[in-house]
Write a protein that holds these residues in place. Structure first.
Motif, PDB file in Angstrom:
ATOM      1  N   GLY A  77       0.731   9.885 -47.961  1.00 18.38           N
ATOM      2  CA  GLY A  77       1.231  10.646 -46.745  1.00 18.38           C
ATOM      3  C   GLY A  77       2.368  11.688 -47.393  1.00 18.38           C
ATOM      4  N   ILE A  79       6.320  13.064 -47.593  1.00 17.97           N
ATOM      5  CA  ILE A  79       7.379  12.372 -48.615  1.00 17.97           C
ATOM      6  C   ILE A  79       8.101  11.289 -47.717  1.00 17.97           C
ATOM      7  CG2 ILE A  79       9.572  13.930 -47.857  1.00 17.97           C
ATOM      8  CD1 ILE A  79       8.777  12.676 -51.459  1.00 17.97           C
ATOM      9  N   ILE A  82       5.584   8.232 -48.466  1.00 15.70           N
ATOM     10  CA  ILE A  82       5.386   7.710 -49.945  1.00 15.70           C
ATOM     11  C   ILE A  82       6.493   7.183 -50.553  1.00 15.70           C
ATOM     12  CG2 ILE A  82       3.207   9.214 -50.661  1.00 15.70           C
ATOM     13  CD1 ILE A  82       5.189  10.857 -52.258  1.00 15.70           C
ATOM     14  N   SER A 117      -2.191  14.420 -58.351  1.00 20.44           N
ATOM     15  CA  SER A 117      -1.026  15.241 -57.424  1.00 20.44           C
ATOM     16  C   SER A 117      -0.091  15.860 -57.994  1.00 20.44           C
ATOM     17  CB  SER A 117      -0.510  14.109 -56.466  1.00 20.44           C
ATOM     18  OG  SER A 117       0.731  14.467 -55.759  1.00 20.44           O
ATOM     19  N   CYS A 119       2.806  15.244 -57.645  1.00 24.19           N
ATOM     20  CA  CYS A 119       3.926  14.407 -57.729  1.00 24.19           C
ATOM     21  C   CYS A 119       3.598  13.465 -59.188  1.00 24.19           C
ATOM     22  CB  CYS A 119       3.624  13.223 -56.825  1.00 24.19           C
ATOM     23  SG  CYS A 119       4.159  13.626 -54.990  1.00 24.19           S
ATOM     24  N   HIS A 176      -1.434  20.550 -54.945  1.00 27.00           N
ATOM     25  CA  HIS A 176      -0.041  20.631 -54.335  1.00 27.00           C
ATOM     26  C   HIS A 176      -0.245  21.033 -52.944  1.00 27.00           C
ATOM     27  CE1 HIS A 176       2.003  22.007 -58.307  1.00 27.00           C
ATOM     28  NE2 HIS A 176       0.623  21.797 -58.742  1.00 27.00           N
ATOM     29  N   ASN A 177       0.867  20.284 -52.388  1.00 25.66           N
ATOM     30  CA  ASN A 177       0.869  20.133 -50.788  1.00 25.66           C
ATOM     31  C   ASN A 177      -0.243  21.116 -50.078  1.00 25.66           C
ATOM     32  OD1 ASN A 177       1.902  19.891 -48.074  1.00 25.66           O
ATOM     33  ND2 ASN A 177       3.837  19.274 -49.058  1.00 25.66           N
ATOM     34  N   LYS A 199       6.858  19.812 -34.380  1.00 20.62           N
ATOM     35  CA  LYS A 199       8.010  20.079 -33.938  1.00 20.62           C
ATOM     36  C   LYS A 199       8.299  21.329 -32.947  1.00 20.62           C
ATOM     37  CE  LYS A 199      10.183  16.963 -37.199  1.00 20.62           C
ATOM     38  NZ  LYS A 199      11.272  16.556 -38.113  1.00 20.62           N
ATOM     39  N   ILE A 211      15.225  19.421 -39.003  1.00 23.86           N
ATOM     40  CA  ILE A 211      14.371  19.489 -40.285  1.00 23.86           C
ATOM     41  C   ILE A 211      15.022  18.770 -41.186  1.00 23.86           C
ATOM     42  CG2 ILE A 211      14.162  21.249 -41.975  1.00 23.86           C
ATOM     43  CD1 ILE A 211      14.670  23.224 -39.914  1.00 23.86           C
ATOM     44  N   TRP A 212      14.405  18.041 -41.928  1.00 25.46           N
ATOM     45  CA  TRP A 212      14.782  17.004 -42.924  1.00 25.46           C
ATOM     46  C   TRP A 212      15.533  17.999 -44.168  1.00 25.46           C
ATOM     47  CZ3 TRP A 212      10.182  13.134 -43.750  1.00 25.46           C
ATOM     48  CH2 TRP A 212       9.978  12.440 -42.443  1.00 25.46           C
ATOM     49  N   ARG A 219       8.729  24.696 -51.663  1.00 23.93           N
ATOM     50  CA  ARG A 219       7.310  24.102 -52.242  1.00 23.93           C
ATOM     51  C   ARG A 219       6.538  25.356 -52.266  1.00 23.93           C
ATOM     52  NH1 ARG A 219      10.464  20.301 -52.350  1.00 23.93           N
ATOM     53  NH2 ARG A 219      10.018  18.058 -51.681  1.00 23.93           N
ATOM     54  N   VAL A 253      11.881  25.346 -47.191  1.00 22.18           N
ATOM     55  CA  VAL A 253      11.405  24.696 -45.929  1.00 22.18           C
ATOM     56  C   VAL A 253      11.933  25.472 -44.700  1.00 22.18           C
ATOM     57  CG1 VAL A 253      11.867  22.652 -44.349  1.00 22.18           C
ATOM     58  CG2 VAL A 253      11.236  22.384 -46.965  1.00 22.18           C
ATOM     59  N   PRO A 277      14.331  11.883 -45.897  1.00 12.88           N
ATOM     60  CA  PRO A 277      13.799  11.912 -47.370  1.00 12.88           C
ATOM     61  C   PRO A 277      13.531  13.376 -47.475  1.00 12.88           C
ATOM     62  CG  PRO A 277      12.424  10.198 -46.015  1.00 12.88           C
ATOM     63  CD  PRO A 277      13.468  10.894 -44.935  1.00 12.88           C
ATOM     64  N   ARG A 283       9.253  22.763 -56.107  1.00 19.13           N
ATOM     65  CA  ARG A 283       8.192  22.317 -56.641  1.00 19.13           C
ATOM     66  C   ARG A 283       7.233  23.686 -56.487  1.00 19.13           C
ATOM     67  NH1 ARG A 283       5.726  16.978 -54.774  1.00 19.13           N
ATOM     68  NH2 ARG A 283       6.749  16.224 -56.505  1.00 19.13           N
TER      69      ARG A 283
HETATM   70  N1  GDD Z   1       7.225  15.568 -43.889  1.00 20.89           N
HETATM   71  C1  GDD Z   1       8.174  16.101 -43.552  1.00 20.89           C
HETATM   72  N2  GDD Z   1       8.484  16.091 -42.328  1.00 20.89           N
HETATM   73  N3  GDD Z   1       8.947  16.859 -44.389  1.00 20.89           N
HETATM   74  C2  GDD Z   1      10.024  17.560 -43.931  1.00 20.89           C
HETATM   75  C3  GDD Z   1      10.193  17.650 -42.552  1.00 20.89           C
HETATM   76  C4  GDD Z   1       9.619  16.797 -41.444  1.00 20.89           C
HETATM   77  O1  GDD Z   1       9.648  16.887 -40.322  1.00 20.89           O
HETATM   78  N4  GDD Z   1      11.275  18.517 -42.211  1.00 20.89           N
HETATM   79  C5  GDD Z   1      11.590  19.007 -43.535  1.00 20.89           C
HETATM   80  N5  GDD Z   1      10.833  18.315 -44.426  1.00 20.89           N
HETATM   81  C6  GDD Z   1      10.935  18.568 -46.010  1.00 20.89           C
HETATM   82  C7  GDD Z   1      10.866  17.292 -46.717  1.00 20.89           C
HETATM   83  O2  GDD Z   1      12.280  16.897 -46.788  1.00 20.89           O
HETATM   84  C8  GDD Z   1      10.569  17.794 -48.200  1.00 20.89           C
HETATM   85  O3  GDD Z   1      11.717  18.293 -48.960  1.00 20.89           O
HETATM   86  C9  GDD Z   1       9.668  19.000 -47.775  1.00 20.89           C
HETATM   87  O4  GDD Z   1       9.814  19.187 -46.235  1.00 20.89           O
HETATM   88  C10 GDD Z   1       8.101  18.716 -48.115  1.00 20.89           C
HETATM   89  O5  GDD Z   1       7.863  17.563 -47.349  1.00 20.89           O
HETATM   90  P1  GDD Z   1       6.520  16.793 -47.704  1.00 20.89           P
HETATM   91  O6  GDD Z   1       5.394  17.798 -47.169  1.00 20.89           O
HETATM   92  O7  GDD Z   1       6.380  15.496 -46.843  1.00 20.89           O
HETATM   93  O8  GDD Z   1       6.192  16.204 -49.093  1.00 20.89           O
HETATM   94  P2  GDD Z   1       6.568  16.837 -50.652  1.00 20.89           P
HETATM   95  O9  GDD Z   1       6.029  18.145 -50.717  1.00 20.89           O
HETATM   96  O10 GDD Z   1       7.841  16.327 -50.920  1.00 20.89           O
HETATM   97  O11 GDD Z   1       5.571  15.819 -51.234  1.00 20.89           O
HETATM   98  C11 GDD Z   1       4.099  15.979 -50.790  1.00 20.89           C
HETATM   99  O12 GDD Z   1       3.016  16.753 -51.556  1.00 20.89           O
HETATM  100  C12 GDD Z   1       2.712  16.239 -52.800  1.00 20.89           C
HETATM  101  C13 GDD Z   1       1.743  17.293 -53.584  1.00 20.89           C
HETATM  102  O13 GDD Z   1       2.406  18.253 -53.735  1.00 20.89           O
HETATM  103  C14 GDD Z   1       3.504  14.614 -50.423  1.00 20.89           C
HETATM  104  O14 GDD Z   1       2.424  14.646 -49.457  1.00 20.89           O
HETATM  105  C15 GDD Z   1       2.892  13.896 -51.542  1.00 20.89           C
HETATM  106  O15 GDD Z   1       2.215  12.893 -51.149  1.00 20.89           O
HETATM  107  C16 GDD Z   1       2.072  14.879 -52.414  1.00 20.89           C
HETATM  108  O16 GDD Z   1       1.197  14.127 -53.467  1.00 20.89           O
END
Ligand code: GDD
Ligand code: NAD
Length: 333
Positions: A77, A79, A82, A117, A119, A176-177, A199, A211-212, A219, A253, A277, A283
């Protein structure tokens, strides 16, 4: 020539479901395996087995008669997910991966592609928003994401050892994401693009969006259509070392939120919550090796790819059963 028989594990999930459709369009005979059926539409697979791949005997059933395996099944899933349970996620993925590769070799599978990943990359290289894009050789000295990233790195090495010691053909792809239609957008496993689309869709024009983090973390995001094409091309290549599969379009973000808000035609006030988180600070993918090996790289821009993604999620949320649940979820986050 006989039709090639291929297995997609994780075929009930986001990328696996799209990959099954892609392979069917290419003329393959496809078996899909997952612990659950796809959530949003029926699988296009010729046959679909519901199996728990943590169990060795289930892996034997899954791989029997298959030539190529695209191994995507994982406990996975965004961040938030995981980082929620390192023990459970690591244990589940360890079991799935070691039993799958072992069964694939025992049963004479010709090629095995493992979905790794970004990651796996060291956290010490991802401390700045203005990050240097990560290249494949950066993986060591290792300092991966706890749990999920560490297990992916271990499995990458196991693929390497199977190739070196048994001559077993493997491919290792570092996604990557990835975002797109038919991906999880609520329930806790959603990644940033889908979460932000949800959202924004549930916000009133002029309202507030949570927003987190501080929104400045960065990214790169890859559309699922590019992802499945890249997976396929990497399987066809003779390349067995790890390869990045992502875009190198770095965005914050907050930038992602602005793109989605524009698509929705809404002006929203951002409320940043730094208690949630956040993962690494920045990245990005270095695609030099991918270009060298394939002569190809992902090409769908985030601005393009988010349009169908946003509209699909917004439409899903309009379904009568979904709207109240989603509104409650957004209020809780
Ligand atoms: N999920 C999520 N939800 N993230 C948010 C939100 C929200 O509402 N608002 C802001 N963010 C920010 C997170 O705090 C993080 O800094 C960034 O958006 C990206 O979050 P994610 O998409 O959840 O994950 P990630 O990029 O840190 O890691 C993901 O990508 C990897 C591959 O690049 C994960 O899915 C890993 O499992 C995956 O391997
Ligand atoms: P997903 O969660 O939608 O799909 C994974 C599938 O694996 C799910 O349908 C799940 O039910 C299945 N699964 C989990 N445990 C299982 C078990 N015990 N037996 C059988 N099936 C099981 O995730 P996704 O986004 O489609 O990811 C696919 C692969 O790509 C995963 O290996 C993931 O780690 C990797 N990956 C994805 C991303 C991304 O951004 N989506 C990034 C990096 C790596």
């Amino acid at each position: 020539m006989a039709v090639q028989r291929v297995l997609v594990t994780g075929a009930g999930g986001f990328i696996g479901h799209h990959l099954v459709k892609f392979l069917k369009d290419k003329g393959y005979w496809v078996r899909g395996v997952d612990i659950k059926e796809p959530e949003y539409e029926a699988s296009a697979a010729d046959e679909f087995y519901v199996l728990d791949l943590r169990v060795p005997e289930s892996c034997d059933v899954a791989v029997t008669g298959m030539q190529d395996i695209y191994h995507l099944a994982a406990d996975m899933g965004g961040i938030g997910y995981i980082t929620s349970s390192h023990a459970g996620i690591t244990l589940n993925n360890t079991k799935i991966n070691v039993h799958m590769i072992d069964a694939a070799r025992k049963f004479g599978v010709e090629r095995f592609l493992f979905s790794s990943s970004a990651c796996i990359y060291p956290q010490y290289l991802q401390k700045e928003a203005d990050v240097t894009p990560l290249k494949e050789d950066d993986a060591f000295p290792a300092d991966p994401e706890e749990g999920y990233g560490l297990e992916k790195l271990y499995m990458e090495k196991l693929c390497q050892y199977f190739t070196e010691d048994y001559g077993f053909e493997t491919r290792v792809v570092r996604f990557h994401n990835v975002y797109g239609s038919l991906g999880t957008y609520d329930g806790g496993r959603e990644k940033a693009p889908a979460a932000i689309c949800r959202k924004v869709a549930l916000s009133q024009d002029g309202g507030e969006i949570e927003i987190w983090g501080d929104g400045l973390q960065t990214r790169s995001f890859m559309h699922v259509d590019d992802c499945v094409e890249g997976i396929y091309r990497i399987m066809q290549s003779g390349y067995h070392l790890p390869l990045n599969l992502g875009t190198d379009e770095l965005i914050s973000v907050d930038g992602l939120v602005d793109l989605v808000s524009d698509i929705a035609g809404k002006r929203l006030v951002k409320r940043h919550d730094t208690s949630r988180p956040q993962g690494v600070r920045g990245r990005n993918s270095n695609n030099s090796r991918l270009r060298e090996v394939l002569g190809w790289e992902p090409r769908i821009t985030l601005a393009e790819g988010l349009v169908p993604t946003y509209h699909w999620i917004a439409k899903e949320l309009e379904a009568p059963a979904k709207a109240p649940m989603a509104a409650a979820a957004v209020a809780a986050e």
